[in-house]
Scaffold this motif. Sequence first.
Motif, PDB file in Angstrom:
ATOM      1  N   GLY A  69      -6.783  -1.937   2.154  1.00  0.00           N
ATOM      2  CA  GLY A  69      -6.119  -3.223   1.884  1.00  0.00           C
ATOM      3  C   GLY A  69      -5.084  -3.560   2.937  1.00  0.00           C
ATOM      4  O   GLY A  69      -4.977  -4.705   3.386  1.00  0.00           O
ATOM      5  N   ALA A  70      -4.308  -2.556   3.364  1.00  0.00           N
ATOM      6  CA  ALA A  70      -3.310  -2.779   4.418  1.00  0.00           C
ATOM      7  C   ALA A  70      -3.998  -3.157   5.729  1.00  0.00           C
ATOM      8  O   ALA A  70      -3.507  -4.020   6.466  1.00  0.00           O
ATOM      9  CB  ALA A  70      -2.454  -1.536   4.599  1.00  0.00           C
ATOM     10  N   LEU A  71      -5.144  -2.540   6.009  1.00  0.00           N
ATOM     11  CA  LEU A  71      -5.887  -2.885   7.225  1.00  0.00           C
ATOM     12  C   LEU A  71      -6.410  -4.323   7.168  1.00  0.00           C
ATOM     13  O   LEU A  71      -6.364  -5.050   8.169  1.00  0.00           O
ATOM     14  CB  LEU A  71      -7.045  -1.914   7.437  1.00  0.00           C
ATOM     15  CG  LEU A  71      -6.661  -0.502   7.871  1.00  0.00           C
ATOM     16  CD1 LEU A  71      -7.889   0.407   7.861  1.00  0.00           C
ATOM     17  CD2 LEU A  71      -6.026  -0.520   9.247  1.00  0.00           C
ATOM     18  N   GLY A 119      -4.545  -7.907  -1.013  1.00  0.00           N
ATOM     19  CA  GLY A 119      -3.424  -6.983  -0.837  1.00  0.00           C
ATOM     20  C   GLY A 119      -2.850  -6.513  -2.158  1.00  0.00           C
ATOM     21  O   GLY A 119      -2.528  -5.335  -2.332  1.00  0.00           O
ATOM     22  N   THR A 120      -2.729  -7.428  -3.105  1.00  0.00           N
ATOM     23  CA  THR A 120      -2.201  -7.073  -4.425  1.00  0.00           C
ATOM     24  C   THR A 120      -3.147  -6.130  -5.161  1.00  0.00           C
ATOM     25  O   THR A 120      -2.731  -5.101  -5.693  1.00  0.00           O
ATOM     26  CB  THR A 120      -1.973  -8.349  -5.262  1.00  0.00           C
ATOM     27  OG1 THR A 120      -1.064  -9.203  -4.570  1.00  0.00           O
ATOM     28  CG2 THR A 120      -1.416  -8.018  -6.635  1.00  0.00           C
ATOM     29  N   ALA A 121      -4.429  -6.464  -5.169  1.00  0.00           N
ATOM     30  CA  ALA A 121      -5.408  -5.643  -5.888  1.00  0.00           C
ATOM     31  C   ALA A 121      -5.502  -4.241  -5.300  1.00  0.00           C
ATOM     32  O   ALA A 121      -5.545  -3.254  -6.045  1.00  0.00           O
ATOM     33  CB  ALA A 121      -6.777  -6.320  -5.861  1.00  0.00           C
ATOM     34  N   THR A 122      -5.512  -4.145  -3.973  1.00  0.00           N
ATOM     35  CA  THR A 122      -5.640  -2.817  -3.371  1.00  0.00           C
ATOM     36  C   THR A 122      -4.379  -1.989  -3.549  1.00  0.00           C
ATOM     37  O   THR A 122      -4.451  -0.770  -3.687  1.00  0.00           O
ATOM     38  CB  THR A 122      -6.005  -2.917  -1.878  1.00  0.00           C
ATOM     39  OG1 THR A 122      -5.026  -3.698  -1.196  1.00  0.00           O
ATOM     40  CG2 THR A 122      -7.377  -3.529  -1.691  1.00  0.00           C
ATOM     41  N   ALA A 123      -3.212  -2.644  -3.553  1.00  0.00           N
ATOM     42  CA  ALA A 123      -1.965  -1.908  -3.760  1.00  0.00           C
ATOM     43  C   ALA A 123      -1.851  -1.415  -5.201  1.00  0.00           C
ATOM     44  O   ALA A 123      -1.318  -0.333  -5.461  1.00  0.00           O
ATOM     45  CB  ALA A 123      -0.766  -2.780  -3.403  1.00  0.00           C
ATOM     46  N   ALA A 160       0.832  -1.206   0.000  1.00  0.00           N
ATOM     47  CA  ALA A 160       0.000   0.000   0.000  1.00  0.00           C
ATOM     48  C   ALA A 160       0.862   1.250   0.000  1.00  0.00           C
ATOM     49  O   ALA A 160       0.575   2.221  -0.700  1.00  0.00           O
ATOM     50  CB  ALA A 160      -0.938  -0.002   1.210  1.00  0.00           C
ATOM     51  N   LEU A 161       1.930   1.229   0.785  1.00  0.00           N
ATOM     52  CA  LEU A 161       2.846   2.374   0.829  1.00  0.00           C
ATOM     53  C   LEU A 161       3.478   2.615  -0.534  1.00  0.00           C
ATOM     54  O   LEU A 161       3.574   3.754  -0.993  1.00  0.00           O
ATOM     55  CB  LEU A 161       3.928   2.134   1.887  1.00  0.00           C
ATOM     56  CG  LEU A 161       4.969   3.233   2.039  1.00  0.00           C
ATOM     57  CD1 LEU A 161       4.312   4.517   2.537  1.00  0.00           C
ATOM     58  CD2 LEU A 161       6.055   2.792   2.991  1.00  0.00           C
ATOM     59  N   GLY A 162       3.860   1.522  -1.195  1.00  0.00           N
ATOM     60  CA  GLY A 162       4.429   1.655  -2.537  1.00  0.00           C
ATOM     61  C   GLY A 162       3.434   2.267  -3.506  1.00  0.00           C
ATOM     62  O   GLY A 162       3.782   3.142  -4.300  1.00  0.00           O
ATOM     63  N   ALA A 176      -4.269  -0.513  -7.005  1.00  0.00           N
ATOM     64  CA  ALA A 176      -5.353   0.423  -7.290  1.00  0.00           C
ATOM     65  C   ALA A 176      -4.826   1.802  -7.649  1.00  0.00           C
ATOM     66  O   ALA A 176      -5.364   2.465  -8.538  1.00  0.00           O
ATOM     67  CB  ALA A 176      -6.309   0.517  -6.099  1.00  0.00           C
ATOM     68  N   VAL A 177      -3.779   2.256  -6.964  1.00  0.00           N
ATOM     69  CA  VAL A 177      -3.262   3.607  -7.229  1.00  0.00           C
ATOM     70  C   VAL A 177      -2.720   3.722  -8.652  1.00  0.00           C
ATOM     71  O   VAL A 177      -3.115   4.635  -9.391  1.00  0.00           O
ATOM     72  CB  VAL A 177      -2.187   4.010  -6.195  1.00  0.00           C
ATOM     73  CG1 VAL A 177      -1.553   5.343  -6.552  1.00  0.00           C
ATOM     74  CG2 VAL A 177      -2.795   4.084  -4.808  1.00  0.00           C
ATOM     75  N   PRO A 178      -1.813   2.826  -9.093  1.00  0.00           N
ATOM     76  CA  PRO A 178      -1.343   2.961 -10.477  1.00  0.00           C
ATOM     77  C   PRO A 178      -2.471   2.862 -11.500  1.00  0.00           C
ATOM     78  O   PRO A 178      -2.489   3.603 -12.485  1.00  0.00           O
ATOM     79  CB  PRO A 178      -0.355   1.800 -10.638  1.00  0.00           C
ATOM     80  CG  PRO A 178       0.055   1.422  -9.272  1.00  0.00           C
ATOM     81  CD  PRO A 178      -1.090   1.766  -8.379  1.00  0.00           C
ATOM     82  N   VAL A 179      -3.438   1.978 -11.244  1.00  0.00           N
ATOM     83  CA  VAL A 179      -4.553   1.829 -12.189  1.00  0.00           C
ATOM     84  C   VAL A 179      -5.406   3.101 -12.210  1.00  0.00           C
ATOM     85  O   VAL A 179      -5.775   3.594 -13.282  1.00  0.00           O
ATOM     86  CB  VAL A 179      -5.407   0.593 -11.822  1.00  0.00           C
ATOM     87  CG1 VAL A 179      -6.706   0.569 -12.608  1.00  0.00           C
ATOM     88  CG2 VAL A 179      -4.617  -0.680 -12.065  1.00  0.00           C
ATOM     89  N   LEU A 180      -5.695   3.638 -11.031  1.00  0.00           N
ATOM     90  CA  LEU A 180      -6.492   4.875 -10.974  1.00  0.00           C
ATOM     91  C   LEU A 180      -5.745   6.047 -11.606  1.00  0.00           C
ATOM     92  O   LEU A 180      -6.361   6.891 -12.266  1.00  0.00           O
ATOM     93  CB  LEU A 180      -6.869   5.196  -9.528  1.00  0.00           C
ATOM     94  CG  LEU A 180      -7.974   4.322  -8.936  1.00  0.00           C
ATOM     95  CD1 LEU A 180      -8.116   4.569  -7.449  1.00  0.00           C
ATOM     96  CD2 LEU A 180      -9.287   4.580  -9.647  1.00  0.00           C
ATOM     97  N   LEU A 181      -4.434   6.114 -11.411  1.00  0.00           N
ATOM     98  CA  LEU A 181      -3.654   7.179 -12.053  1.00  0.00           C
ATOM     99  C   LEU A 181      -3.694   7.049 -13.571  1.00  0.00           C
ATOM    100  O   LEU A 181      -3.828   8.054 -14.289  1.00  0.00           O
ATOM    101  CB  LEU A 181      -2.207   7.151 -11.562  1.00  0.00           C
ATOM    102  CG  LEU A 181      -1.961   7.685 -10.168  1.00  0.00           C
ATOM    103  CD1 LEU A 181      -0.500   7.507  -9.783  1.00  0.00           C
ATOM    104  CD2 LEU A 181      -2.338   9.158 -10.082  1.00  0.00           C
ATOM    105  N   LEU A 182      -3.573   5.824 -14.051  1.00  0.00           N
ATOM    106  CA  LEU A 182      -3.631   5.597 -15.489  1.00  0.00           C
ATOM    107  C   LEU A 182      -5.002   5.981 -16.042  1.00  0.00           C
ATOM    108  O   LEU A 182      -5.103   6.710 -17.043  1.00  0.00           O
ATOM    109  CB  LEU A 182      -3.327   4.127 -15.798  1.00  0.00           C
ATOM    110  CG  LEU A 182      -3.382   3.730 -17.260  1.00  0.00           C
ATOM    111  CD1 LEU A 182      -2.277   4.427 -18.040  1.00  0.00           C
ATOM    112  CD2 LEU A 182      -3.277   2.230 -17.409  1.00  0.00           C
ATOM    113  N   LEU A 183      -6.060   5.525 -15.379  1.00  0.00           N
ATOM    114  CA  LEU A 183      -7.409   5.875 -15.832  1.00  0.00           C
ATOM    115  C   LEU A 183      -7.662   7.376 -15.725  1.00  0.00           C
ATOM    116  O   LEU A 183      -8.252   7.983 -16.628  1.00  0.00           O
ATOM    117  CB  LEU A 183      -8.454   5.110 -15.017  1.00  0.00           C
ATOM    118  CG  LEU A 183      -8.545   3.609 -15.265  1.00  0.00           C
ATOM    119  CD1 LEU A 183      -9.531   2.964 -14.296  1.00  0.00           C
ATOM    120  CD2 LEU A 183      -8.938   3.330 -16.701  1.00  0.00           C
TER     121      LEU A 183
END
Length: 190
Positions: free
Chosen positions: A180-182, A138-142, A100-102, A144-151
């Motif tokens: 996801g981290a929680l 954990g993988t999907a939630t981590a 998540a931090l990454g 999420a940021v790159p995917v949302l940035l791309l979209l």
Amino acid sequence: MNAIDHPLVAAYLDSVARETAGLPAERRAELLADLREHIEVSEARDDEAVRAVLAELGEPRTVAASALAEEGAPATAVTAVPTGPLAGRQAARIIAVLPALGGLLILGSPFAGALVLAIGLALLWKTPLWDARHKRIGTATALAVPVLLLLGGLFLAGGWVGPVELLVIGVFAIGVPVSGALVLTRALRV
């Protein structure tokens, strides 16, 4: 200080718990209760006496191997748990938060974020502290940021994103990895 409250005892019992991850939950709890009782009965007070009691019990790995052998569990279960400086609850929490931090670091520094994300995901999938379902969460939630940035970038380039949409993307880009981290932290098997 009571022997059971000693930090060495807590570390010992945590280690035995990690090493016996292959045992059925009831047998594992029984083993840990027996060890606690033995330590309490010893009435050891100082570091030296506590160390002597723990030495008498044996190394956590040896105790675990004996318990696993009694249950007929495969010997590989003993070697599948992490050991060393990054073993235990603290390391597990770090591993839970690292992907998540990454993902969140990607917002400020794409290269550093991608590196931390890759390391975090590798550690997440390597450790036996979570089942496959939680590793996928954990993988999907981590990611999420790159995917949302791309979209968000694609929609912004197409002129389809206004300030409200950017705010929603930002909330999801932060909220999804944190949740996801929680989930990973709560699902620890340590």
